[in-house]
Motif scaffolding. Structure first.
Motif, PDB file in Angstrom:
ATOM      1  N   TYR A 110       0.975  -1.086   0.039  1.00 17.41           N
ATOM      2  CA  TYR A 110      -0.255   0.097   0.237  1.00 17.41           C
ATOM      3  C   TYR A 110       0.851   1.031  -0.035  1.00 17.41           C
ATOM      4  CZ  TYR A 110      -3.097   3.673   1.780  1.00 17.41           C
ATOM      5  OH  TYR A 110      -3.929   4.883   1.786  1.00 17.41           O
ATOM      6  N   VAL A 111       1.938   1.254   0.766  1.00 11.00           N
ATOM      7  CA  VAL A 111       2.727   2.479   0.906  1.00 11.00           C
ATOM      8  C   VAL A 111       3.514   2.568  -0.263  1.00 11.00           C
ATOM      9  CG1 VAL A 111       4.868   3.428   2.191  1.00 11.00           C
ATOM     10  CG2 VAL A 111       2.989   2.375   3.496  1.00 11.00           C
ATOM     11  N   VAL A 112       4.096   1.573  -0.852  1.00 14.91           N
ATOM     12  CA  VAL A 112       4.897   1.826  -2.141  1.00 14.91           C
ATOM     13  C   VAL A 112       3.789   2.110  -3.363  1.00 14.91           C
ATOM     14  CG1 VAL A 112       6.048   0.360  -4.029  1.00 14.91           C
ATOM     15  CG2 VAL A 112       6.720  -0.200  -1.588  1.00 14.91           C
ATOM     16  N   PHE A 116       4.088   5.789  -5.269  1.00 19.94           N
ATOM     17  CA  PHE A 116       4.414   5.968  -6.759  1.00 19.94           C
ATOM     18  C   PHE A 116       3.098   6.833  -7.217  1.00 19.94           C
ATOM     19  CE2 PHE A 116       6.393   1.530  -7.134  1.00 19.94           C
ATOM     20  CZ  PHE A 116       7.377   2.211  -8.199  1.00 19.94           C
ATOM     21  N   GLU A 117       2.038   6.818  -6.745  1.00 16.74           N
ATOM     22  CA  GLU A 117       0.937   7.782  -7.058  1.00 16.74           C
ATOM     23  C   GLU A 117       1.315   9.149  -6.840  1.00 16.74           C
ATOM     24  OE1 GLU A 117      -2.883   6.991  -5.083  1.00 16.74           O
ATOM     25  OE2 GLU A 117      -2.646   4.969  -6.135  1.00 16.74           O
ATOM     26  N   SER A 118       2.224   9.533  -5.530  1.00 16.31           N
ATOM     27  CA  SER A 118       2.590  10.939  -5.277  1.00 16.31           C
ATOM     28  C   SER A 118       3.629  11.278  -6.303  1.00 16.31           C
ATOM     29  CB  SER A 118       2.980  10.904  -3.679  1.00 16.31           C
ATOM     30  OG  SER A 118       2.235  10.535  -2.873  1.00 16.31           O
ATOM     31  N   VAL A 119       4.710  10.230  -6.569  1.00 14.04           N
ATOM     32  CA  VAL A 119       5.624  10.881  -7.559  1.00 14.04           C
ATOM     33  C   VAL A 119       4.971  11.327  -8.799  1.00 14.04           C
ATOM     34  CG1 VAL A 119       7.505   9.855  -8.936  1.00 14.04           C
ATOM     35  CG2 VAL A 119       7.309   9.296  -6.583  1.00 14.04           C
ATOM     36  N   GLU A 120       3.936  10.483  -9.594  1.00 11.82           N
ATOM     37  CA  GLU A 120       3.336  10.604 -10.689  1.00 11.82           C
ATOM     38  C   GLU A 120       2.398  12.133 -10.755  1.00 11.82           C
ATOM     39  OE1 GLU A 120       3.896   9.232 -13.506  1.00 11.82           O
ATOM     40  OE2 GLU A 120       5.540   8.087 -12.321  1.00 11.82           O
ATOM     41  N   LYS A 126      10.222  19.298  -5.736  1.00  4.90           N
ATOM     42  CA  LYS A 126      10.607  19.231  -4.221  1.00  4.90           C
ATOM     43  C   LYS A 126       9.721  18.003  -3.862  1.00  4.90           C
ATOM     44  CE  LYS A 126      10.911  21.223  -0.056  1.00  4.90           C
ATOM     45  NZ  LYS A 126      10.907  22.394   0.996  1.00  4.90           N
ATOM     46  N   THR A 127       8.514  18.046  -4.045  1.00  5.52           N
ATOM     47  CA  THR A 127       7.430  17.044  -3.706  1.00  5.52           C
ATOM     48  C   THR A 127       7.905  15.623  -4.245  1.00  5.52           C
ATOM     49  OG1 THR A 127       5.816  18.868  -3.609  1.00  5.52           O
ATOM     50  CG2 THR A 127       5.094  16.256  -3.353  1.00  5.52           C
ATOM     51  N   ARG A 128       8.050  15.559  -5.609  1.00 12.15           N
ATOM     52  CA  ARG A 128       8.478  14.503  -6.206  1.00 12.15           C
ATOM     53  C   ARG A 128       9.870  13.702  -5.671  1.00 12.15           C
ATOM     54  NH1 ARG A 128       7.996  15.139 -12.325  1.00 12.15           N
ATOM     55  NH2 ARG A 128       5.825  14.898 -12.056  1.00 12.15           N
ATOM     56  N   VAL A 129      10.796  14.757  -5.598  1.00  6.46           N
ATOM     57  CA  VAL A 129      11.909  14.011  -4.785  1.00  6.46           C
ATOM     58  C   VAL A 129      11.777  13.656  -3.595  1.00  6.46           C
ATOM     59  CG1 VAL A 129      14.497  14.869  -4.030  1.00  6.46           C
ATOM     60  CG2 VAL A 129      13.416  15.392  -6.385  1.00  6.46           C
ATOM     61  N   THR A 130      11.101  14.153  -2.754  1.00 11.46           N
ATOM     62  CA  THR A 130      10.697  13.604  -1.317  1.00 11.46           C
ATOM     63  C   THR A 130       9.974  12.279  -1.636  1.00 11.46           C
ATOM     64  OG1 THR A 130      10.442  15.924  -0.659  1.00 11.46           O
ATOM     65  CG2 THR A 130       9.405  14.182   0.642  1.00 11.46           C
ATOM     66  N   LEU A 132      10.163  10.249  -3.863  1.00 10.33           N
ATOM     67  CA  LEU A 132      11.235   9.118  -4.623  1.00 10.33           C
ATOM     68  C   LEU A 132      12.044   8.776  -3.584  1.00 10.33           C
ATOM     69  CD1 LEU A 132      11.705  10.610  -7.989  1.00 10.33           C
ATOM     70  CD2 LEU A 132      10.873   8.390  -7.591  1.00 10.33           C
ATOM     71  N   LYS A 133      12.444   9.744  -2.530  1.00  9.33           N
ATOM     72  CA  LYS A 133      13.553   9.400  -1.691  1.00  9.33           C
ATOM     73  C   LYS A 133      12.820   8.311  -0.709  1.00  9.33           C
ATOM     74  CE  LYS A 133      16.412  11.146   2.270  1.00  9.33           C
ATOM     75  NZ  LYS A 133      16.560  12.281   3.002  1.00  9.33           N
ATOM     76  N   ALA A 134      11.619   8.881  -0.283  1.00 10.74           N
ATOM     77  CA  ALA A 134      10.883   7.819   0.814  1.00 10.74           C
ATOM     78  C   ALA A 134      10.570   6.476   0.179  1.00 10.74           C
ATOM     79  CB  ALA A 134       9.549   8.297   1.008  1.00 10.74           C
ATOM     80  N   LEU A 135      10.360   6.403  -1.424  1.00 11.83           N
ATOM     81  CA  LEU A 135      10.172   5.399  -2.172  1.00 11.83           C
ATOM     82  C   LEU A 135      11.555   4.503  -1.973  1.00 11.83           C
ATOM     83  CD1 LEU A 135       8.334   3.372  -3.480  1.00 11.83           C
ATOM     84  CD2 LEU A 135       9.073   4.738  -5.640  1.00 11.83           C
ATOM     85  N   GLY A 136      12.456   5.081  -2.090  1.00 13.17           N
ATOM     86  CA  GLY A 136      13.947   4.396  -2.114  1.00 13.17           C
ATOM     87  C   GLY A 136      14.346   3.829  -0.707  1.00 13.17           C
ATOM     88  N   GLU A 137      13.720   4.328   0.262  1.00 12.00           N
ATOM     89  CA  GLU A 137      14.186   3.887   1.433  1.00 12.00           C
ATOM     90  C   GLU A 137      13.216   2.685   2.015  1.00 12.00           C
ATOM     91  OE1 GLU A 137      13.699   7.372   4.123  1.00 12.00           O
ATOM     92  OE2 GLU A 137      15.561   8.201   3.365  1.00 12.00           O
ATOM     93  N   VAL A 138      12.383   2.216   1.269  1.00 13.88           N
ATOM     94  CA  VAL A 138      11.664   1.183   1.541  1.00 13.88           C
ATOM     95  C   VAL A 138      12.157  -0.122   1.573  1.00 13.88           C
ATOM     96  CG1 VAL A 138       9.588   0.003   0.640  1.00 13.88           C
ATOM     97  CG2 VAL A 138       9.294   2.222   0.564  1.00 13.88           C
ATOM     98  N   GLU A 139      11.978  -1.206   2.465  1.00 15.56           N
ATOM     99  CA  GLU A 139      12.795  -2.196   2.520  1.00 15.56           C
ATOM    100  C   GLU A 139      12.771  -3.085   1.409  1.00 15.56           C
ATOM    101  OE1 GLU A 139      15.249  -4.903   4.530  1.00 15.56           O
ATOM    102  OE2 GLU A 139      14.645  -2.919   5.466  1.00 15.56           O
TER     103      GLU A 139
END
Length: 186
Positions: A110-112, A116-120, A126-130, A132-139
């Protein structure tokens, strides 16, 4: 030519159910909502009548979705809801059904998906990078994770002393004396 009526073979001594409901198999809530939604869509297509939920129908569908998320084992009586609510809820369920949290892995999915929806959907960088950064930190994605590995080896003290003596024997010592330092000390 005379047309002869077709009469199906009817077997004797086979009980018929009293109600159509008895003839149907027991369905889980997701199966029932999917079946009802397909039926509503089929009737809408046949009659060429669009399904247009009102704001009240949308709220009722969202409330039903909230209840189903909070209590996944709940089996509501879907027959009390109008077709528009069922259709709207089915759309919500179809979109998020794989995200309803029964296990932690479902929450991660769900979080992932939301990231993805937030990035798109992000309008600014700034919002897109934030996102993407959160997405990159997902286990499991671990785009920014630094790994270090420490290995602990347990050895007897005799073996450690032997290895330490070997290391010390391999070290070359060279004494450097500074004559200017020796003169100033005298």
């Amino acid at each position: 030519m005379d047309a002869q009526p077709l009469v199906p073979d009817i077997e004797d001594n086979i009980p018929l159910p009293a109600h159509a409901r008895e003839a149907l198999p027991e369905l889980s809530a997701p199966e029932e909502i999917e079946m009802r939604a397909r039926t509503i869509k089929l009737i809408s297509d046949i009659t060429q009548t669009p399904i247009v939920p009102t704001d009240g129908d949308a709220e009722a569908a969202k409330e039903l979705a909230r209840e189903m998320v909070e209590n996944p084992n709940m089996k509501p009586d879907f027959s009390v809801y109008p077709n528009e609510v069922i259709a709207m809820y089915a759309g919500i369920a179809a979109r998020y059904n794989h995200m309803i949290v029964k296990e932690l892995s479902d929450l991660k999915l769900y979080v992932v998906n939301k990231l993805f929806e937030s990035v798109e959907a992000a309008d600014d960088v700034k919002t897109r990078v934030t996102a993407l950064k959160a997405l990159g930190e997902v286990e499991g994605i671990d785009a920014f994770k630094r790994r270090s590995e420490i290995t602990h080896i347990v050895k007897p003290i005799e073996e450690v002393e032997k290895e330490l003596l070997q290391v010390l024997d391999g070290i070359e010592y060279k004494v450097i004396s500074d004559e200017s330092t020796e003169k100033s000390c005298n």
